[in-house]
Design an enzyme around this catalytic site. Sequence first.
Site, short mmCIF file in Angstrom:
data_model
loop_
_atom_site.label_atom_id
_atom_site.label_comp_id
_atom_site.label_asym_id
_atom_site.label_seq_id
_atom_site.Cartn_x
_atom_site.Cartn_y
_atom_site.Cartn_z
N LYS A 112 0.82 -1.21 0.00
CA LYS A 112 0.00 0.00 0.00
C LYS A 112 0.86 1.27 0.00
O LYS A 112 0.43 2.33 -0.42
CB LYS A 112 -0.96 -0.03 1.18
C1 LIG Z 1 -4.40 -4.61 0.74
C2 LIG Z 1 -3.60 -5.88 0.60
C3 LIG Z 1 -3.96 -6.87 -0.34
C4 LIG Z 1 -5.18 -6.77 -1.22
O1 LIG Z 1 -5.06 -5.81 -2.24
P1 LIG Z 1 -6.36 -5.29 -3.03
O2 LIG Z 1 -5.90 -4.16 -3.85
O3 LIG Z 1 -7.33 -4.88 -1.96
O4 LIG Z 1 -6.88 -6.44 -3.83
C5 LIG Z 1 -3.14 -7.99 -0.44
N1 LIG Z 1 -2.05 -8.14 0.36
C6 LIG Z 1 -1.69 -7.22 1.28
C7 LIG Z 1 -0.49 -7.46 2.14
C8 LIG Z 1 -2.44 -6.05 1.44
O5 LIG Z 1 -2.08 -5.13 2.37
#
Ligand SMILES: *Cc1c(COP(=O)(O)O)cnc(C)c1O
Length: 498
Positions: A112
């Site tokens: 993120k």
């Molecule tokens: C947010 C997240 C996901 C999922 O990603 P999306 O864009 O919501 O599909 C997968 N793995 C981790 C570690 C995350 O923080």
Amino acid sequence: MDYQSTRGIQRKITASQAIIQGLACDGGLFVPEEFPILTNEDWTFIQHTSYPNRAKRILKKFLDFTDEEIDYCVNGAYNEKNFDTPEMAPLVFLHDSLAIQELWHGPTCAFKDMALQILPYLLTVSAKKNKEKNEIVILVATSGDTGKAALEGFKDVSGTKIVVFFPEQGVSQVQKQQMVTQTGKNVMVAAIRGNFDDAQNAVKKIFNDKEIAEDLAKNHIQLSSANSINWGRLLPQIVYYISACATFQQKGMQEEINIVVPTGNFGNILAAYYAKKLGAPIHRLICASNSNKVLTDFIRTGTYDRNRLFEKTISPSMDILISSNLERLLYDLTDQDGEKISEWMRQLSTEGRYTVDRKTLEKIQALFWAGYADDAMTYKTIAQVWRDDHYLLDTHTAVAYHVYQQYRKETNDTRTTLIASTASPFKFAGSVVKAIMGETAIQKTDEFTLLKKLSEATNLPIPQGLRDLDQRPVLHTTVVNKEEISPVLMDYLQIKKD
Ligand SMILES: *Cc1c(COP(=O)(O)O)cnc(C)c1O
């Protein structure tokens, strides 16, 4: 290029307006009215330049920003102060035909950061462009990763404040410690007595409360959100998929690749789909879910059905039953049929399910493949890849790895594959230690000790963002009942009721 809503009612607006507004008035999500195609010249440039320059070239095609503004945003986000490698999103080749893209070299050790490091810049430049005088207050309910990544992105960004509520019982020890030790002059962090749904619902209520909106407006405050419905969070994610394809080309690989993405809200995999739309040589998009496999079922049958038990898994960032960004894909695949999308989304909110038409399903299945891994398979995959390849996967990436193996077995497609790795294994140290060392290794041990244990067992360093976490001073101790969220927020923003 203008942006339009997936529900087709709100009028078109500019990119910077879409980033400020977040969600369209008709409840839809903003998407570009058309997608640019990268030229041969673009590809040649991208192949031979750095990650920040790749980002600038791509962002420029989507934003109503000047070159100077784009430089300011990209240079502020993607630098070696924020990321622990100049490559930003490095590729690690496990075999000739399998690469892992590590998207977790930012300050909070999850993917993120790739978007949340640049979002504050995109947002503040957008606000300035549109002569937005109000202070922007980012309000977040988090189940762990988003809250910390948003705090790191927005701390000390002038013209903004960031307020994060997390469920007292719903985050890991490491995640909690990351948030309550957050520094910055414009941050507020509070725990809520309850679970993630309580936190999320309380925050949603604030967003929808007209009286609160009026009070805030009177005090020159504009509320905004940092979750992946915002176009400003999706756009930076397209960059790393293009960047990965360019790196493959640079190595002389010309054929199309498959991409596997561990998926929750469908944001990350949608960015890979958009990269394909821009002309990146991508064959199949492989959607990997944990036991909350709504998307696996949807891609296989055409029926999206959230009426099922919510399962708590060891890949908590994928524990989601409503994948908001799927709406953007459906809009694209129905040739921008806003009425159809509105109807499906209405059915989703009233009945919890909808079924797409055959033509749309055929299009989805031509582009996507889907599979899932439960917790037992996830542990097994972490142990197997550590033993055979000496590469350490986190729980989310392990779900993707399992589905990659499943896909090869079921389809005999042996194309070169990229797996998006979404978190450092240290971020989920408890589950990773258990996977490679067994249940007894984690008994009666706190998470901070487990970080050290994992580092000793694997000879890998604990990432900067997680190092000495237990030594940092706790700066945020507020714990509130869910009914108290709005008074606590108003108090922090120094808003007096008249
Ligand atoms: C947010 C997240 C996901 C999922 O990603 P999306 O864009 O919501 O599909 C997968 N793995 C981790 C570690 C995350 O923080």
